[in-house]
Design a protein around this motif. Structure first.
Motif, PDB file in Angstrom:
ATOM      1  N   ILE A 235     -11.645  10.624  -8.448  1.00  0.00           N
ATOM      2  CA  ILE A 235     -10.567   9.979  -7.704  1.00  0.00           C
ATOM      3  C   ILE A 235      -9.344   9.895  -8.608  1.00  0.00           C
ATOM      4  N   ASP A 236      -8.200  10.318  -8.097  1.00  0.00           N
ATOM      5  CA  ASP A 236      -6.949  10.320  -8.866  1.00  0.00           C
ATOM      6  C   ASP A 236      -6.103   9.111  -8.469  1.00  0.00           C
ATOM      7  N   TYR A 237      -5.731   8.306  -9.463  1.00  0.00           N
ATOM      8  CA  TYR A 237      -4.858   7.150  -9.272  1.00  0.00           C
ATOM      9  C   TYR A 237      -3.654   7.254 -10.213  1.00  0.00           C
ATOM     10  N   PRO A 238      -2.722   8.158  -9.955  1.00  0.00           N
ATOM     11  CA  PRO A 238      -1.601   8.323 -10.899  1.00  0.00           C
ATOM     12  C   PRO A 238      -0.656   7.133 -10.938  1.00  0.00           C
TER      13      PRO A 238
ATOM     14  N   PRO B  21      -2.184  -0.034  -6.078  1.00  0.00           N
ATOM     15  CA  PRO B  21      -1.793  -0.360  -4.697  1.00  0.00           C
ATOM     16  C   PRO B  21      -2.262   0.678  -3.684  1.00  0.00           C
ATOM     17  N   TYR B  22      -3.315   1.441  -3.979  1.00  0.00           N
ATOM     18  CA  TYR B  22      -3.790   2.467  -3.066  1.00  0.00           C
ATOM     19  C   TYR B  22      -4.699   1.848  -2.002  1.00  0.00           C
ATOM     20  N   GLU B  23      -4.826   2.540  -0.900  1.00  0.00           N
ATOM     21  CA  GLU B  23      -5.728   2.096   0.160  1.00  0.00           C
ATOM     22  C   GLU B  23      -7.172   2.347  -0.255  1.00  0.00           C
ATOM     23  N   THR B  24      -8.054   1.535   0.284  1.00  0.00           N
ATOM     24  CA  THR B  24      -9.481   1.701   0.015  1.00  0.00           C
ATOM     25  C   THR B  24     -10.022   2.885   0.801  1.00  0.00           C
ATOM     26  N   ILE B  25     -10.732   3.767   0.120  1.00  0.00           N
ATOM     27  CA  ILE B  25     -11.318   4.944   0.766  1.00  0.00           C
ATOM     28  C   ILE B  25     -12.832   4.828   0.704  1.00  0.00           C
TER      29      ILE B  25
ATOM     30  N   LYS C 289       0.835  -1.192   0.000  1.00  0.00           N
ATOM     31  CA  LYS C 289       0.000   0.000   0.000  1.00  0.00           C
ATOM     32  C   LYS C 289       0.878   1.253   0.000  1.00  0.00           C
ATOM     33  N   ILE C 290       0.507   2.231  -0.833  1.00  0.00           N
ATOM     34  CA  ILE C 290       1.297   3.458  -0.951  1.00  0.00           C
ATOM     35  C   ILE C 290       0.547   4.677  -0.439  1.00  0.00           C
ATOM     36  N   GLY C 291      -0.640   4.469   0.155  1.00  0.00           N
ATOM     37  CA  GLY C 291      -1.370   5.604   0.725  1.00  0.00           C
ATOM     38  C   GLY C 291      -2.724   5.786   0.071  1.00  0.00           C
TER      39      GLY C 291
ATOM     40  N   ALA D  14      -1.696   0.163 -10.451  1.00  0.00           N
ATOM     41  CA  ALA D  14      -0.971  -0.987 -10.973  1.00  0.00           C
ATOM     42  C   ALA D  14      -1.400  -1.292 -12.405  1.00  0.00           C
ATOM     43  N   GLU D  15      -0.497  -1.900 -13.150  1.00  0.00           N
ATOM     44  CA  GLU D  15      -0.750  -2.212 -14.553  1.00  0.00           C
ATOM     45  C   GLU D  15      -1.833  -3.292 -14.642  1.00  0.00           C
ATOM     46  N   GLY D  16      -2.797  -3.049 -15.490  1.00  0.00           N
ATOM     47  CA  GLY D  16      -3.873  -4.009 -15.685  1.00  0.00           C
ATOM     48  C   GLY D  16      -4.938  -4.006 -14.608  1.00  0.00           C
ATOM     49  N   ILE D  17      -4.905  -3.054 -13.701  1.00  0.00           N
ATOM     50  CA  ILE D  17      -5.883  -2.962 -12.613  1.00  0.00           C
ATOM     51  C   ILE D  17      -6.800  -1.785 -12.883  1.00  0.00           C
TER      52      ILE D  17
END
Length: 292
Positions: free
Chosen positions: A136-139, A175-179, A111-113, A142-145
């Motif tokens: 929601i920003d996911y810069p 790899p982000y945390e669930t919000i 997890k990266i935050g 993960a690839e293919g997710i």
């Protein structure tokens, strides 16, 4: 020959069967029943010895023919020994391993935050329908997710005490945390143009917008009744504007007087001015007031 006083005394009928005849008939009936349910060639306990007779390896009994053996298999002794042998084998045999299930490899991410987000409240100008727009920003997704979302009841989560007035909208992407966002527990409009999602692969932004269903308006007939002393307001008359301030109504439930000159206003007689009455001087101190 006299057949009248004999047992089963009926001309042409046989006598009472003996015990051996009854046993022979019973074994024959059991043999016929066993032939319908048992294949003697597949019976593991059936054996033919060198003397030409038949043996039951389970009960250690000898039988002259197949019919006798089949009748024996239907008896209580053979059935009891079968139950004992089955219980013994179940106890001694090791536990069979369960069939292997298909294993699905779970992808593990560090997890990266939490991702960045923006929430916008909107209202449809046509039907005044409320809506929420999530960005929601996911810069570094993960690839293919792809991002995922779902609505969660207040009774599913374990973070706050459950409150049926609220529900939660969850967003997840590795790899982000669930919000999660806490929104009112109102019915969501699932129409095609009222609920939509969009994932922009170039800017790595996920958009979701949904509308709340309109609440049914409460009719006036079902509302509370007004007090009995309250008068209904008068309609606007010609020449009287709504912004003109009118004096407050006097106590006692009287209707509001119309301004003079308005159509329908009653003609009131001119008011008479009464002269002020003289006031008596107060009595001197120490004297009582008299009624005269």
């Amino acid at each position: 020959m006299d057949f009248q006083h004999r047992a089963g005394g009926k001309t042409g009928s046989g006598g009472v069967a003996s015990a051996s005849e009854s046993n022979r008939d019973r074994r024959e009936r059991l043999r016929q029943l066993a032939l319908e349910t048992i294949d003697i060639n597949k019976d593991p306990y059936f054996m033919k010895n060198h003397l030409g007779s038949y043996e039951c390896k389970l009960c250690l009994t000898l039988h002259n023919n197949e019919g006798s053996y089949l009748a024996h298999t239907q008896g209580k002794k053979h059935q009891t020994n079968l139950a004992r042998r089955a219980a013994k084998e179940a106890k001694e045999s090791p536990a069979q391993p369960a069939p292997a299930k298909v294993k699905v490899e779970v992808k593990k991410f560090v997890k990266i935050g939490r991702p960045g987000y923006k929430v916008t409240k909107q209202r449809d100008p046509e039907n005044v329908q409320q809506s929420l727009l999530f960005q929601i920003d996911y810069p570094e997704i993960a690839e293919g997710i792809g991002p995922r979302h779902r609505f969660m009841s207040a009774y599913e989560q374990r973070i706050e005490p459950p409150d049926r007035r609220w529900q939660y909208l969850l967003f997840a992407a590795e790899p982000y945390e669930t919000i999660a966002f806490k929104v009112p527990s109102r019915e969501i409009d699932k129409a095609e143009n009222r609920f939509w999602t969009h994932w922009n692969k170039e800017t790595k932004q996920f958009f979701l917008q949904f509308h709340f269903k309109m609440e049914k308006a409460i009719s006036q007939s079902t509302g509370p009744l007004p007090p009995p002393n309250m008068k209904h307001p008068l309609p606007h008359l010609s020449g009287v504007h709504p912004q003109d301030s009118l004096p407050p109504p006097p106590p006692g439930g009287m209707s509001v007087p119309l301004p003079p000159g308005a159509p329908g206003a009653p003609q009131m007689p001119p008011q008479m001015h009464m002269p002020p009455m003289p006031m008596r001087p107060p009595p001197p101190e120490g004297l009582a007031m008299s009624n005269n």
